[in-house]
Design a protein around this motif. Structure first.
Motif, PDB file in Angstrom:
ATOM      1  N   GLU A   1       0.835  -1.208   0.000  1.00 32.51           N
ATOM      2  CA  GLU A   1       0.000   0.000   0.000  1.00 32.51           C
ATOM      3  C   GLU A   1       0.866   1.253   0.000  1.00 32.51           C
ATOM      4  O   GLU A   1       0.569   2.218  -0.724  1.00 32.51           O
ATOM      5  N   LEU A   2       1.933   1.257   0.790  1.00 30.97           N
ATOM      6  CA  LEU A   2       2.835   2.413   0.823  1.00 30.97           C
ATOM      7  C   LEU A   2       3.531   2.603  -0.521  1.00 30.97           C
ATOM      8  O   LEU A   2       3.705   3.737  -0.982  1.00 30.97           O
ATOM      9  N   ILE A   3       3.910   1.507  -1.150  1.00 30.87           N
ATOM     10  CA  ILE A   3       4.519   1.593  -2.487  1.00 30.87           C
ATOM     11  C   ILE A   3       3.530   2.208  -3.462  1.00 30.87           C
ATOM     12  O   ILE A   3       3.872   3.133  -4.221  1.00 30.87           O
ATOM     13  N   ASP A   4       2.292   1.717  -3.445  1.00 26.96           N
ATOM     14  CA  ASP A   4       1.273   2.245  -4.352  1.00 26.96           C
ATOM     15  C   ASP A   4       1.004   3.727  -4.094  1.00 26.96           C
ATOM     16  O   ASP A   4       0.838   4.504  -5.040  1.00 26.96           O
ATOM     17  N   GLN A   5       0.985   4.125  -2.831  1.00 23.68           N
ATOM     18  CA  GLN A   5       0.771   5.538  -2.496  1.00 23.68           C
ATOM     19  C   GLN A   5       1.926   6.399  -2.999  1.00 23.68           C
ATOM     20  O   GLN A   5       1.707   7.506  -3.515  1.00 23.68           O
ATOM     21  N   ALA A   6       3.149   5.905  -2.865  1.00 25.91           N
ATOM     22  CA  ALA A   6       4.310   6.667  -3.333  1.00 25.91           C
ATOM     23  C   ALA A   6       4.286   6.813  -4.851  1.00 25.91           C
ATOM     24  O   ALA A   6       4.551   7.902  -5.385  1.00 25.91           O
ATOM     25  N   ILE A   7       3.960   5.730  -5.543  1.00 23.74           N
ATOM     26  CA  ILE A   7       3.874   5.801  -7.008  1.00 23.74           C
ATOM     27  C   ILE A   7       2.763   6.762  -7.421  1.00 23.74           C
ATOM     28  O   ILE A   7       2.946   7.597  -8.318  1.00 23.74           O
ATOM     29  N   GLU A   8       1.620   6.678  -6.757  1.00 22.91           N
ATOM     30  CA  GLU A   8       0.503   7.573  -7.082  1.00 22.91           C
ATOM     31  C   GLU A   8       0.881   9.034  -6.840  1.00 22.91           C
ATOM     32  O   GLU A   8       0.535   9.912  -7.635  1.00 22.91           O
ATOM     33  N   ALA A   9       1.608   9.306  -5.765  1.00 23.97           N
ATOM     34  CA  ALA A   9       2.046  10.685  -5.488  1.00 23.97           C
ATOM     35  C   ALA A   9       2.972  11.185  -6.591  1.00 23.97           C
ATOM     36  O   ALA A   9       2.894  12.357  -6.997  1.00 23.97           O
TER      37      ALA A   9
ATOM     38  N   PHE B   1      10.861  -6.709   0.408  1.00 27.15           N
ATOM     39  CA  PHE B   1       9.936  -7.787   0.071  1.00 27.15           C
ATOM     40  C   PHE B   1      10.299  -8.482  -1.240  1.00 27.15           C
ATOM     41  O   PHE B   1       9.466  -9.121  -1.878  1.00 27.15           O
ATOM     42  N   GLU B   2      11.562  -8.338  -1.633  1.00 22.14           N
ATOM     43  CA  GLU B   2      12.138  -9.051  -2.771  1.00 22.14           C
ATOM     44  C   GLU B   2      11.379  -8.835  -4.070  1.00 22.14           C
ATOM     45  O   GLU B   2      11.181  -9.763  -4.859  1.00 22.14           O
ATOM     46  N   LEU B   3      10.960  -7.608  -4.295  1.00 17.54           N
ATOM     47  CA  LEU B   3      10.343  -7.217  -5.565  1.00 17.54           C
ATOM     48  C   LEU B   3      11.455  -6.606  -6.422  1.00 17.54           C
ATOM     49  O   LEU B   3      11.578  -5.391  -6.553  1.00 17.54           O
ATOM     50  N   ALA B   4      12.286  -7.471  -6.968  1.00 19.33           N
ATOM     51  CA  ALA B   4      13.546  -7.060  -7.585  1.00 19.33           C
ATOM     52  C   ALA B   4      13.378  -6.069  -8.726  1.00 19.33           C
ATOM     53  O   ALA B   4      14.110  -5.082  -8.817  1.00 19.33           O
ATOM     54  N   THR B   5      12.436  -6.316  -9.615  1.00 21.49           N
ATOM     55  CA  THR B   5      12.269  -5.435 -10.770  1.00 21.49           C
ATOM     56  C   THR B   5      11.826  -4.046 -10.333  1.00 21.49           C
ATOM     57  O   THR B   5      12.350  -3.041 -10.811  1.00 21.49           O
ATOM     58  N   LEU B   6      10.892  -3.984  -9.408  1.00 24.01           N
ATOM     59  CA  LEU B   6      10.431  -2.698  -8.895  1.00 24.01           C
ATOM     60  C   LEU B   6      11.553  -1.989  -8.141  1.00 24.01           C
ATOM     61  O   LEU B   6      11.748  -0.786  -8.289  1.00 24.01           O
ATOM     62  N   GLU B   7      12.314  -2.739  -7.366  1.00 24.93           N
ATOM     63  CA  GLU B   7      13.437  -2.164  -6.627  1.00 24.93           C
ATOM     64  C   GLU B   7      14.465  -1.563  -7.588  1.00 24.93           C
ATOM     65  O   GLU B   7      14.937  -0.443  -7.396  1.00 24.93           O
ATOM     66  N   GLN B   8      14.778  -2.291  -8.656  1.00 27.86           N
ATOM     67  CA  GLN B   8      15.759  -1.802  -9.625  1.00 27.86           C
ATOM     68  C   GLN B   8      15.258  -0.570 -10.367  1.00 27.86           C
ATOM     69  O   GLN B   8      16.023   0.364 -10.627  1.00 27.86           O
ATOM     70  N   SER B   9      13.976  -0.545 -10.682  1.00 28.53           N
ATOM     71  CA  SER B   9      13.404   0.605 -11.365  1.00 28.53           C
ATOM     72  C   SER B   9      13.450   1.842 -10.465  1.00 28.53           C
ATOM     73  O   SER B   9      13.808   2.938 -10.910  1.00 28.53           O
ATOM     74  N   ALA B  10      13.088   1.657  -9.202  1.00 32.01           N
ATOM     75  CA  ALA B  10      13.138   2.782  -8.261  1.00 32.01           C
ATOM     76  C   ALA B  10      14.583   3.231  -8.042  1.00 32.01           C
ATOM     77  O   ALA B  10      14.851   4.434  -7.932  1.00 32.01           O
ATOM     78  N   ALA B  11      15.507   2.278  -8.003  1.00 33.01           N
ATOM     79  CA  ALA B  11      16.926   2.633  -7.864  1.00 33.01           C
ATOM     80  C   ALA B  11      17.399   3.444  -9.067  1.00 33.01           C
ATOM     81  O   ALA B  11      18.168   4.399  -8.914  1.00 33.01           O
TER      82      ALA B  11
ATOM     83  N   ALA C   1      13.508  16.821  -4.840  1.00 31.43           N
ATOM     84  CA  ALA C   1      13.443  16.313  -3.465  1.00 31.43           C
ATOM     85  C   ALA C   1      12.301  15.319  -3.299  1.00 31.43           C
ATOM     86  O   ALA C   1      12.468  14.255  -2.685  1.00 31.43           O
ATOM     87  N   THR C   2      11.152  15.649  -3.858  1.00 29.65           N
ATOM     88  CA  THR C   2       9.988  14.752  -3.766  1.00 29.65           C
ATOM     89  C   THR C   2      10.245  13.472  -4.543  1.00 29.65           C
ATOM     90  O   THR C   2       9.978  12.367  -4.046  1.00 29.65           O
ATOM     91  N   ALA C   3      10.772  13.592  -5.751  1.00 30.88           N
ATOM     92  CA  ALA C   3      11.063  12.410  -6.565  1.00 30.88           C
ATOM     93  C   ALA C   3      12.060  11.505  -5.859  1.00 30.88           C
ATOM     94  O   ALA C   3      11.868  10.281  -5.804  1.00 30.88           O
ATOM     95  N   ALA C   4      13.100  12.087  -5.296  1.00 26.58           N
ATOM     96  CA  ALA C   4      14.120  11.288  -4.607  1.00 26.58           C
ATOM     97  C   ALA C   4      13.548  10.592  -3.380  1.00 26.58           C
ATOM     98  O   ALA C   4      13.792   9.402  -3.159  1.00 26.58           O
ATOM     99  N   ARG C   5      12.772  11.312  -2.588  1.00 33.60           N
ATOM    100  CA  ARG C   5      12.207  10.750  -1.356  1.00 33.60           C
ATOM    101  C   ARG C   5      11.251   9.605  -1.662  1.00 33.60           C
ATOM    102  O   ARG C   5      11.344   8.521  -1.066  1.00 33.60           O
ATOM    103  N   LEU C   6      10.361   9.809  -2.608  1.00 32.44           N
ATOM    104  CA  LEU C   6       9.382   8.776  -2.936  1.00 32.44           C
ATOM    105  C   LEU C   6      10.034   7.576  -3.629  1.00 32.44           C
ATOM    106  O   LEU C   6       9.679   6.424  -3.355  1.00 32.44           O
TER     107      LEU C   6
END
Length: 142
Positions: free
Chosen positions: A38-46, A73-83, A57-62
């Motif tokens: 839910e927090l991931i979805d909220q951050a993406i929505e923001a 939670f081992e969501l590797a593809t999402l983690e790499q995209s956010a990285a 600053a907002t982009a980096a924080r989210l």
């Protein structure tokens, strides 16, 4: 040789072995998976709501929130995209040349990756994000 505090505790009678401790820790973490998603979805929505006008600053924080939770939670593809988004934002800020279009492409990719899960089919998308980030960081036209 001195023993560490951890070693002394592991050797205490009635303690639990490492495997049991790890299984319990994993089970405890899994109890938070729904909240984390839910927090991931909220951050993406923001990020989506902010659109191309999102500030660094907002982009980096989210993006860091998404990266951390996805990694936990081992969501590797999402983690790499956010990285990739974190790296891109950092590079653009260091260069002093914000590229809202490149950031926006990465934000949209986060949403697509979240919708499609951790699929190996998305590796090409990740590679494209890496190339986009490298071009943006180098100041080449995106």
């Amino acid at each position: 040789m001195t023993t560490s505090r951890l070693t002394r505790f592991v050797d205490l009678p009635g303690g639990i072995d490492i495997r049991t401790a790890l299984v319990r820790a994993q089970a405890n973490a899994e109890a938070y998976r729904g909240s984390a998603l839910e927090l991931i979805d909220q951050a993406i929505e923001a990020l989506i709501v902010a659109g191309e006008d999102v500030d660094a600053a907002t982009a980096a924080r989210l993006a860091e929130t998404i990266r951390s939770l996805a990694g936990m939670f081992e969501l590797a593809t999402l983690e790499q995209s956010a990285a990739s988004l974190c790296d891109m934002v950092r590079a653009l800020v260091e260069r002093g040349a914000w590229d809202s279009r490149a950031v926006w492409v990465n934000i949209r990719a986060l949403k697509i990756i979240r919708q499609h899960g951790d699929s190996e089919n998305l590796q090409e998308v990740l590679e494209g994000l890496r190339r986009l980030g490298a071009r943006a960081a180098a100041g080449r036209q995106t």
